[in-house]
Design a protein around this motif. Structure first.
Motif, PDB file in Angstrom:
ATOM      1  N   ASP A 187      -3.728  17.583  19.083  1.00  0.00           N
ATOM      2  CA  ASP A 187      -3.437  17.786  20.507  1.00  0.00           C
ATOM      3  C   ASP A 187      -2.172  17.044  20.917  1.00  0.00           C
ATOM      4  OD1 ASP A 187      -5.793  19.255  20.772  1.00  0.00           O
ATOM      5  OD2 ASP A 187      -6.974  17.494  21.296  1.00  0.00           O
ATOM      6  N   VAL A 188      -1.944  15.869  20.343  1.00  0.00           N
ATOM      7  CA  VAL A 188      -0.794  15.042  20.699  1.00  0.00           C
ATOM      8  C   VAL A 188       0.506  15.669  20.202  1.00  0.00           C
ATOM      9  CG1 VAL A 188       0.278  12.787  20.339  1.00  0.00           C
ATOM     10  CG2 VAL A 188      -2.189  12.949  20.689  1.00  0.00           C
ATOM     11  N   LEU A 189       0.478  16.270  19.021  1.00  0.00           N
ATOM     12  CA  LEU A 189       1.707  16.730  18.368  1.00  0.00           C
ATOM     13  C   LEU A 189       2.040  18.190  18.664  1.00  0.00           C
ATOM     14  CD1 LEU A 189       1.139  15.026  14.897  1.00  0.00           C
ATOM     15  CD2 LEU A 189       2.533  14.207  16.799  1.00  0.00           C
ATOM     16  N   ARG A 190       1.216  18.853  19.460  1.00  0.00           N
ATOM     17  CA  ARG A 190       1.429  20.282  19.688  1.00  0.00           C
ATOM     18  C   ARG A 190       2.749  20.579  20.394  1.00  0.00           C
ATOM     19  NH1 ARG A 190      -2.467  23.628  23.573  1.00  0.00           N
ATOM     20  NH2 ARG A 190      -3.968  22.084  22.804  1.00  0.00           N
ATOM     21  N   ASP A 191       3.268  19.619  21.172  1.00  0.00           N
ATOM     22  CA  ASP A 191       4.485  19.851  21.943  1.00  0.00           C
ATOM     23  C   ASP A 191       5.738  19.308  21.261  1.00  0.00           C
ATOM     24  OD1 ASP A 191       2.937  21.021  23.910  1.00  0.00           O
ATOM     25  OD2 ASP A 191       2.668  19.151  25.003  1.00  0.00           O
ATOM     26  N   VAL A 192       5.633  18.881  20.013  1.00  0.00           N
ATOM     27  CA  VAL A 192       6.790  18.348  19.294  1.00  0.00           C
ATOM     28  C   VAL A 192       7.391  19.462  18.440  1.00  0.00           C
ATOM     29  CG1 VAL A 192       7.615  16.609  17.673  1.00  0.00           C
ATOM     30  CG2 VAL A 192       5.743  16.073  19.239  1.00  0.00           C
ATOM     31  N   PRO A 193       8.660  19.795  18.623  1.00  0.00           N
ATOM     32  CA  PRO A 193       9.250  20.879  17.828  1.00  0.00           C
ATOM     33  C   PRO A 193       9.294  20.529  16.345  1.00  0.00           C
ATOM     34  CG  PRO A 193      10.954  19.676  19.015  1.00  0.00           C
ATOM     35  CD  PRO A 193       9.639  19.172  19.528  1.00  0.00           C
ATOM     36  N   GLY A 194       9.064  21.541  15.513  1.00  0.00           N
ATOM     37  CA  GLY A 194       9.148  21.356  14.067  1.00  0.00           C
ATOM     38  C   GLY A 194       7.964  20.647  13.461  1.00  0.00           C
ATOM     39  N   THR A 224       3.653  20.391  13.072  1.00  0.00           N
ATOM     40  CA  THR A 224       2.325  20.954  13.265  1.00  0.00           C
ATOM     41  C   THR A 224       1.345  20.159  12.420  1.00  0.00           C
ATOM     42  OG1 THR A 224       1.018  23.010  13.265  1.00  0.00           O
ATOM     43  CG2 THR A 224       2.516  22.654  11.425  1.00  0.00           C
ATOM     44  N   THR A 225       0.076  20.545  12.452  1.00  0.00           N
ATOM     45  CA  THR A 225      -0.946  19.817  11.710  1.00  0.00           C
ATOM     46  C   THR A 225      -1.830  20.798  10.953  1.00  0.00           C
ATOM     47  OG1 THR A 225      -2.427  19.837  13.627  1.00  0.00           O
ATOM     48  CG2 THR A 225      -1.034  17.889  13.333  1.00  0.00           C
ATOM     49  N   ASN A 248       2.555  18.297   9.184  1.00  0.00           N
ATOM     50  CA  ASN A 248       3.513  19.222   8.589  1.00  0.00           C
ATOM     51  C   ASN A 248       4.800  19.156   9.400  1.00  0.00           C
ATOM     52  OD1 ASN A 248       4.985  21.838   8.412  1.00  0.00           O
ATOM     53  ND2 ASN A 248       3.313  22.453   7.075  1.00  0.00           N
ATOM     54  N   ILE A 249       5.916  18.876   8.739  1.00  0.00           N
ATOM     55  CA  ILE A 249       7.218  18.843   9.401  1.00  0.00           C
ATOM     56  C   ILE A 249       8.146  19.824   8.698  1.00  0.00           C
ATOM     57  CG2 ILE A 249       9.245  17.450   9.977  1.00  0.00           C
ATOM     58  CD1 ILE A 249       7.515  15.041  10.237  1.00  0.00           C
ATOM     59  N   VAL A 291       4.516  26.996   5.550  1.00  0.00           N
ATOM     60  CA  VAL A 291       5.429  27.243   6.676  1.00  0.00           C
ATOM     61  C   VAL A 291       4.619  27.784   7.855  1.00  0.00           C
ATOM     62  CG1 VAL A 291       7.379  28.590   7.502  1.00  0.00           C
ATOM     63  CG2 VAL A 291       7.400  27.638   5.188  1.00  0.00           C
ATOM     64  N   PRO A 292       4.604  27.085   8.980  1.00  0.00           N
ATOM     65  CA  PRO A 292       3.793  27.532  10.128  1.00  0.00           C
ATOM     66  C   PRO A 292       4.486  28.661  10.880  1.00  0.00           C
ATOM     67  CG  PRO A 292       4.963  25.537  10.703  1.00  0.00           C
ATOM     68  CD  PRO A 292       5.292  25.812   9.255  1.00  0.00           C
ATOM     69  N   PRO A 293       3.748  29.394  11.707  1.00  0.00           N
ATOM     70  CA  PRO A 293       4.365  30.446  12.527  1.00  0.00           C
ATOM     71  C   PRO A 293       5.223  29.855  13.639  1.00  0.00           C
ATOM     72  CG  PRO A 293       2.035  30.213  13.050  1.00  0.00           C
ATOM     73  CD  PRO A 293       2.293  29.337  11.869  1.00  0.00           C
ATOM     74  N   ASP A 294       6.057  30.695  14.218  1.00  0.00           N
ATOM     75  CA  ASP A 294       6.911  30.274  15.332  1.00  0.00           C
ATOM     76  C   ASP A 294       6.045  29.841  16.521  1.00  0.00           C
ATOM     77  OD1 ASP A 294       8.987  30.991  13.714  1.00  0.00           O
ATOM     78  OD2 ASP A 294       9.451  32.849  14.777  1.00  0.00           O
ATOM     79  N   ARG A 295       6.590  28.899  17.303  1.00  0.00           N
ATOM     80  CA  ARG A 295       5.810  28.333  18.399  1.00  0.00           C
ATOM     81  C   ARG A 295       6.718  27.947  19.560  1.00  0.00           C
ATOM     82  NH1 ARG A 295       4.279  23.833  16.197  1.00  0.00           N
ATOM     83  NH2 ARG A 295       5.214  22.296  17.572  1.00  0.00           N
ATOM     84  N   ILE A 296       6.247  28.183  20.775  1.00  0.00           N
ATOM     85  CA  ILE A 296       6.909  27.729  21.999  1.00  0.00           C
ATOM     86  C   ILE A 296       5.882  26.980  22.838  1.00  0.00           C
ATOM     87  CG2 ILE A 296       8.075  28.393  24.130  1.00  0.00           C
ATOM     88  CD1 ILE A 296       9.126  30.852  22.701  1.00  0.00           C
ATOM     89  N   SER A 297       6.232  25.782  23.267  1.00  0.00           N
ATOM     90  CA  SER A 297       5.351  24.977  24.119  1.00  0.00           C
ATOM     91  C   SER A 297       6.118  24.564  25.368  1.00  0.00           C
ATOM     92  CB  SER A 297       4.869  23.723  23.381  1.00  0.00           C
ATOM     93  OG  SER A 297       4.177  24.059  22.200  1.00  0.00           O
TER      94      SER A 297
END
Length: 717
Positions: A84-91, A93-94, A106-107, A618-624
């Motif tokens: 939940d904490v890292l969801r808004d950090v670009p690049g 994911t967990t 995952n970076i 490699v995670p999918p694209d994301r916008i927060s």
């Protein structure tokens, strides 16, 4: 949980907050007068970061993909997990199993086996067990976190061997999180509860300052979570857990410029899980995760040639699994495993970090030269009395990593910055009859130019070096069902990452209105990793004893073979010639006093150059994005958080990871500060009860969750 139950919980939560606030106001008639809240207080890019160069500077000024998550942002979303904490950090994911509180970071599409260097108060977290999830996790409850400092890519060459994906540095809470500079002693008591498995959390933090010579801090956290339901209301079994933890810190300042500090963090997690590892068997887990640090620093403005720091640490993670029952194939019962049989994993990490920064000028150039070194040793010990599979796939062994570095950060005339660095790494790995070692020198060069006030453009070339892990090198065993063999590979070569990165940093004040703040960072990168290590099928197919419950009648149909044998495929960790990753990251924030808006966007691509298949991690694209509005002179903040995640359907052939659909998540939050002592928080997570599964995760995520919390502070001046 039904929607009527949700409404009942929400009504109960509102009543609880109202009563608690009223009682607090009644019992505190002598509370100090209300202090004004700063208008622009939500721009995390202005927060100090040290992960990029070890020299302090705001995140927006870092010549790298650097982001910071502040304690204020963490409290706003009331996280139950670090995801939940890292969801808004670009690049970033967990990956997680919801039936295990551990997390993997995952970076830029890289994770597992130390590719991301995870630090807690400067101590490396190298815990790893092999199963059907991430190969490199750590345990840390978000209530203990005071802030997160992240640098993406291998540009942080001074932060230890292996960090070809980046560095994620977690700071646990400290005395400055509960006391103002003019306060001598105090405490903060927080209680929270929620719906859909979020039962109860209690946090007690207290601290005291002894003049300017010393301070002490302590925190105790208890969290009780139950199983949750997904967005369709379907129960997700074994997703509850219980945490008891304690944190203690001290800082001693015996003389001007000298500081001695120490940390002790103890966490105890209890949970049961099944179905995602250990061949479907169900186990009770008791995890002890302890971190101890001791450091010394000398820094004084009148001694610019010495800014010296040394820190030693030890981290131990012990996971004791007790066999409960076999939930799937009945395999464990056929192997003679009985209830009460145990598997234990003990991973110990011991290390130190030492460095000094000398600041001086040569003609028109200003220098900050940092010289240092680090060492870390991993000791892995596995015992298995429940079938032999845990020990086989997480082998015992020892690995030592050591390095030394030099870095010069040069400034000229306020518009030019150049950072040059060299790092030397060496490693030694042993276990059983196998042993391997290696070393390398990795360079880095960064050039930043500020053509106009408020704009800085930079370019970087950096290399990173990751030694093979104990598991990648020594793993050896037979997976029971479906049957396949995993072979050791003591000839693995280390990974070498070569990254080219460019970016633009923007920093402006009073753009559209008096007192407003605009901050933004844009990064593009390409990372080529030679000798990338990945598990691959190897041939030819060969025969092993049939241990996967094959009926005797089937064995009889295999002529000439006794005892019964079946053909299986073998797998082994191998060096891929090259993996390629590239992407774009955007992070920005605008604060105008009466409100704020932030945006983070990520696009990452990654492939095996030989096969042209995409990399699984490699995670999918994301916008927060987050929008917040402030009312009542800044004491009331209400807002919403939107998370848009693209589908990931191009999963490599043969992968056990499932493709995922695109989804959108909406959170709604509110925070009300009654006075400078009492604060109430409320949040609806996944407000539209969306059913979704995050990519790389094995289980569906929770549906609608409502949480409420109240914090009451006490302090003396």
């Amino acid at each position: 949980m039904s929607r009527s139950s949700h409404r009942a919980w929400l009504a109960l939560g509102a009543s609880f907050l109202a009563v608690s606030v009223a009682q607090a106001q009644t019992r505190s008639p002598t509370a100090p007068p209300v202090r004004p809240v700063p208008a622009a207080a939500d721009v995390s890019l202005d927060t100090i970061s040290v992960t990029s160069t070890k020299t302090p500077g705001s995140a927006v000024d870092a010549l790298s993909g650097t982001s910071v998550v502040t304690r204020e942002q963490i409290e706003r979303i009331q996280p139950s997990r670090l995801s939940d904490v890292l969801r808004d950090v670009p690049g970033v994911t967990t990956q997680e199993n919801q039936n295990d509180p551990a997390q993997a970071i995952n970076i830029r599409g890289l994770q597992d086996f130390g590719r991301v260097n995870v630090l807690v108060d400067g101590a490396r977290q190298d815990f790893q067990t092999s199963g059907h999830s991430a190969n490199g996790v750590f345990y840390l409850d978000p209530e203990l976190v005071g802030g997160v400092d992240i640098t993406r890519g291998p540009t942080a060459t001074i932060y230890g061997s292996g960090a070809i994906g980046g560095v994620a540095a977690f700071r646990t809470r400290s005395i400055d999180d509960i006391l103002a500079p003019d306060e001598k002693a105090g405490a903060v008591q927080k209680q929270g509860f929620g719906t859909n498995g979020q039962k109860f959390i209690n946090s007690t933090a207290l601290g005291a300052r002894i003049g300017t010579a010393a301070d002490v801090f302590g925190q105790f956290v208890f969290r009780n979570n139950g199983p949750y339901r997904d967005g369709l209301g379907i129960p997700v079994r074994d997703t509850g857990s219980e945490l008891s933890s304690g944190l203690a810190k001290f800082n001693l300042r015996p003389a001007d410029g000298h500081e001695l500090s120490g940390t002790a963090l103890l966490q105890r997690f209890d949970f049961a899980n099944a179905g995602t590892s250990n061949a479907g068997a169900r186990f009770a887990n008791a995890v002890q995760a302890d971190t101890y640090t001791l450091g010394y620093r000398f820094a004084r403005p009148d001694v610019p040639l010495i800014d010296f720091s040394i820190k030693g640490y030890t981290t131990t993670t012990h996971n004791d699994l007790t066999f409960l029952q076999d939930t799937a194939s009945g395999l464990y019962g056929r192997l003679g495993t009985r209830a009460g049989d145990r598997i234990t994993y003990d991973i110990g990490t011991t290390g130190f970090d030492v460095h000094n920064t000398a600041r001086f000028d040569t003609w028109a150039l200003g220098h900050a030269v940092t010289v240092g070194g680090d060492f870390v040793r991993n000791d892995v010990r596995t015992t298995d009395n429940a079938g032999g599979f845990g020990g086989a796939f997480t082998p015992s062994g020892r690995r030592s990593l050591a390095g030394a570095f030099v870095q010069d950060e040069i400034r000229y005339a306020g518009w030019l910055r150049v950072i040059g660095a060299l790092r030397y790494d060496t490693y030694d790995l042993s276990g059983g009859a196998f042993r391997s070692s290696g070393d390398r020198v990795s360079p880095k060069i960064t050039v930043g130019v500020s053509p106009l006030p408020g704009i800085e453009v930079y370019g970087t070339y950096a290399e990173g070096y990751r030694a093979p892990s104990i598991t990648e090198t020594l793993v050896q065993g037979i997976h029971p069902f479906p049957a396949f063999s995993i072979l050791p590979n003591p000839t693995l070569r280390p990974e070498v990452a070569r990254t080219v990165e460019g970016g633009v940093n923007l920093k402006y004040d009073e753009v559209f209105a008096p007192g407003d703040v605009v901050r933004a960072k844009v990064n593009v990168f390409q990372n080529a990793i030679d000798d990338f290590i990945n598990i691959q099928a190897v041939g030819p197919t060969y025969f092993v004893p049939a241990i996967a419950g094959i009926p005797a009648s089937a064995c009889a149909r295999i002529p000439g073979r006794f005892p019964c044998v079946i053909p299986v495929q073998s797998f082994q960790y191998l060096n891929i010639a090259r993996a390629e990753l590239s992407g774009v990251e955007l992070e920005g924030a605008y604060d105008w006093g009466r409100g704020f808006v932030s945006l983070a966007a990520t696009h990452t691509e990654g492939r095996d150059r030989a096969t042209r298949q995409g990399l699984i991690t490699v995670p999918p694209d994301r916008i927060s994005t987050t929008l917040g509005l402030r009312f009542l002179d800044g004491r009331l903040t209400v807002g919403t958080r939107l998370n848009l995640v693209d589908a990931r359907t191009d999963v490599p052939t043969g992968a056990t990871i499932l493709a995922t659909k695109a989804y959108a998540l909406v959170d709604v939050f509110a925070s009300y500060r009654v006075n400078d002592r009492i604060k109430a928080d409320f949040i609806l997570q996944n407000a539209f009860d969306k059913r979704y599964t995050q990519y790389l995760n094995a289980l569906p995520n929770p549906g609608l969750v409502a949480k409420a919390a109240i914090s009451i502070a006490f302090a003396t001046r």
